[in-house]
Design an enzyme around this catalytic site. Sequence first.
Site, short mmCIF file in Angstrom:
data_model
loop_
_atom_site.label_atom_id
_atom_site.label_comp_id
_atom_site.label_asym_id
_atom_site.label_seq_id
_atom_site.Cartn_x
_atom_site.Cartn_y
_atom_site.Cartn_z
N SER A 171 5.28 6.98 -2.88
CA SER A 171 5.62 5.63 -2.45
C SER A 171 6.43 4.92 -3.51
O SER A 171 7.10 3.93 -3.21
CB SER A 171 4.34 4.80 -2.29
OG SER A 171 3.42 5.45 -1.50
N HIS B 34 9.20 9.51 2.82
CA HIS B 34 8.04 8.62 2.69
C HIS B 34 7.53 8.16 4.06
O HIS B 34 8.23 7.48 4.79
CB HIS B 34 8.45 7.40 1.83
CG HIS B 34 7.33 6.45 1.58
ND1 HIS B 34 7.48 5.09 1.60
CD2 HIS B 34 6.03 6.68 1.31
CE1 HIS B 34 6.32 4.52 1.35
NE2 HIS B 34 5.42 5.46 1.18
N GLU C 298 11.04 6.78 5.30
CA GLU C 298 12.14 6.48 4.39
C GLU C 298 12.62 7.81 3.81
O GLU C 298 11.81 8.63 3.35
CB GLU C 298 11.67 5.57 3.25
CG GLU C 298 11.33 4.17 3.74
CD GLU C 298 10.77 3.27 2.65
OE1 GLU C 298 11.25 2.15 2.51
OE2 GLU C 298 9.83 3.69 1.95
N ASN D 249 8.02 -0.75 0.39
CA ASN D 249 7.05 -1.20 -0.61
C ASN D 249 7.63 -2.26 -1.55
O ASN D 249 6.88 -3.05 -2.12
CB ASN D 249 6.49 -0.01 -1.39
CG ASN D 249 5.38 0.68 -0.61
OD1 ASN D 249 4.70 0.06 0.19
ND2 ASN D 249 5.22 1.96 -0.83
N1 3HC Z 1 -4.78 8.16 13.57
C1 3HC Z 1 -4.20 8.35 14.76
N2 3HC Z 1 -4.04 7.36 15.66
C2 3HC Z 1 -4.50 6.14 15.34
C3 3HC Z 1 -5.10 5.88 14.10
C4 3HC Z 1 -5.24 6.96 13.20
N3 3HC Z 1 -5.79 6.81 11.98
N4 3HC Z 1 -5.42 4.58 14.05
C5 3HC Z 1 -5.04 4.04 15.23
N5 3HC Z 1 -4.48 4.98 15.99
C6 3HC Z 1 -3.86 4.80 17.31
C7 3HC Z 1 -4.93 4.65 18.36
O1 3HC Z 1 -5.25 5.90 18.96
C8 3HC Z 1 -4.27 3.73 19.34
O2 3HC Z 1 -3.46 4.50 20.20
P1 3HC Z 1 -3.65 4.37 21.78
O3 3HC Z 1 -3.20 2.99 22.10
O4 3HC Z 1 -2.79 5.45 22.30
O5 3HC Z 1 -5.12 4.60 21.99
C9 3HC Z 1 -3.33 2.86 18.50
O6 3HC Z 1 -3.12 3.57 17.30
C10 3HC Z 1 -3.95 1.52 18.22
O7 3HC Z 1 -5.20 1.76 17.60
P2 3HC Z 1 -6.47 0.82 17.80
O8 3HC Z 1 -6.43 0.14 19.12
O9 3HC Z 1 -7.68 1.61 17.44
O10 3HC Z 1 -6.35 -0.21 16.63
P3 3HC Z 1 -5.29 -1.32 16.39
O11 3HC Z 1 -4.53 -1.73 17.60
O12 3HC Z 1 -6.05 -2.32 15.63
O13 3HC Z 1 -4.24 -0.59 15.42
C11 3HC Z 1 -3.41 0.16 13.35
C12 3HC Z 1 -4.66 0.01 14.22
C13 3HC Z 1 -2.48 1.17 14.00
C14 3HC Z 1 -3.87 0.68 12.00
C15 3HC Z 1 -2.69 -1.23 13.27
O14 3HC Z 1 -3.63 -2.20 12.85
C16 3HC Z 1 -1.54 -1.25 12.29
O15 3HC Z 1 -0.44 -0.79 12.60
N6 3HC Z 1 -1.79 -1.81 11.09
C17 3HC Z 1 -0.75 -1.92 10.07
C18 3HC Z 1 -0.64 -0.62 9.33
C19 3HC Z 1 0.46 -0.66 8.32
O16 3HC Z 1 1.05 -1.67 7.97
N7 3HC Z 1 0.72 0.51 7.75
C20 3HC Z 1 1.67 0.66 6.68
C21 3HC Z 1 0.93 0.69 5.40
S1 3HC Z 1 1.99 0.84 4.02
C22 3HC Z 1 2.15 2.50 3.81
O17 3HC Z 1 1.54 3.30 4.46
C23 3HC Z 1 3.09 2.91 2.75
C24 3HC Z 1 2.35 3.39 1.55
O18 3HC Z 1 3.32 3.80 0.61
C25 3HC Z 1 1.46 2.38 0.95
#
Ligand code: 3HC
Length: 290
Positions: free
Chosen positions: A121, A142, A154, A193
């Site tokens: 990252s 990424h 990315e 990030n």
């Molecule tokens: N694995 C697979 N699928 C998943 C999952 C997982 N861990 N978590 C959620 N899902 C899927 C679910 O199956 C669902 O799909 P469906 O509609 O087909 O059933 C869909 O995603 C939505 O899940 P939920 O209804 O259970 O939950 P939410 O609607 O609350 O979504 C979330 C959960 C997808 C985590 C959402 O809250 C989200 O997008 N959050 C923001 C995450 C984010 O910003 N990520 C970037 C982080 S930064 C990064 O990664 C970079 C690094 O360098 C730090």
Amino acid sequence: MNALDRVGVVGCGLMGSGIAEVCARAGLDVVVAERDGGAARAGRLRITASLDRGVRSGKLAAEDRDDVLSRLRFTDDLAALADRGLVVEAVAEHRDVKAATLAAVDRHLALDDAVIASNTSSIPIIDLAAATERPESVIGLHFFNPVPVQRLVEVVPTQLTADTVTEQVSAFAAERLGKTVVRARDRSGFVVNALLVPYLLSAVRMLESGFASAEDIDHGMVLGCAHPMGPLRLLDLIGLDTAHAIADSMYEEFKEPLYAPPALLRRMVAAGTLGRKTGRGFYSYGASRG
Ligand code: 3HC
């Protein structure tokens, strides 16, 4: 079979297991190298749970679930990566660990034109490329957490990455994995990030100063700005150890106070309250989840 149809993933934590899953779902043959047996078992369970979710929501046919699992092979031996055309490194976010991993992967690859991609990252890709004998074939790739859900990757070439490798990896991410690609310069934090980390750290500082509660900070961004989750819950999802390591690398690169990990984050990492994966971070989670 195209060389990029044979993918290796090194590291089976949150990101490695997610990357392995999306590759196997895309029909690719995947070898996952993880030397910690416990992490490999947890990663396999995470993948199975995610595929089961896909079946439950009707996005994946039950028989496809088993096909996906059959395309995933787990090993603790990097030598099993020898025939891979692309290896994605997703080990812990520490420069020395990643550099040593890339050097070891490089020694095992048999194909001259095999590509090594790092999911780092925040660590400059050139520092990792320099640990190998094939810097022209090393690139940043990424992914975002949860990898099966987030549509972005990315792609980060260094000054030494061959243009053909950049094109090949970008096409792989877009056409094979179905991700949207943004291209970023090799600068700590890349695009996302560089914007996200100062925001997340500001939320920790806001909590630390007693300015607002965790719930109010998160509600503010979810209900006020339509973010899918607030910054503190997102930190719990990312893992506080990973977030801390990213902030450290970015601070090392820019020496800007906005990237410096706040004391509260440091203390929580020291306490082992790392977020969802340990069952406790800014919030508590019923069962420990990956
Ligand atoms: N694995 C697979 N699928 C998943 C999952 C997982 N861990 N978590 C959620 N899902 C899927 C679910 O199956 C669902 O799909 P469906 O509609 O087909 O059933 C869909 O995603 C939505 O899940 P939920 O209804 O259970 O939950 P939410 O609607 O609350 O979504 C979330 C959960 C997808 C985590 C959402 O809250 C989200 O997008 N959050 C923001 C995450 C984010 O910003 N990520 C970037 C982080 S930064 C990064 O990664 C970079 C690094 O360098 C730090």
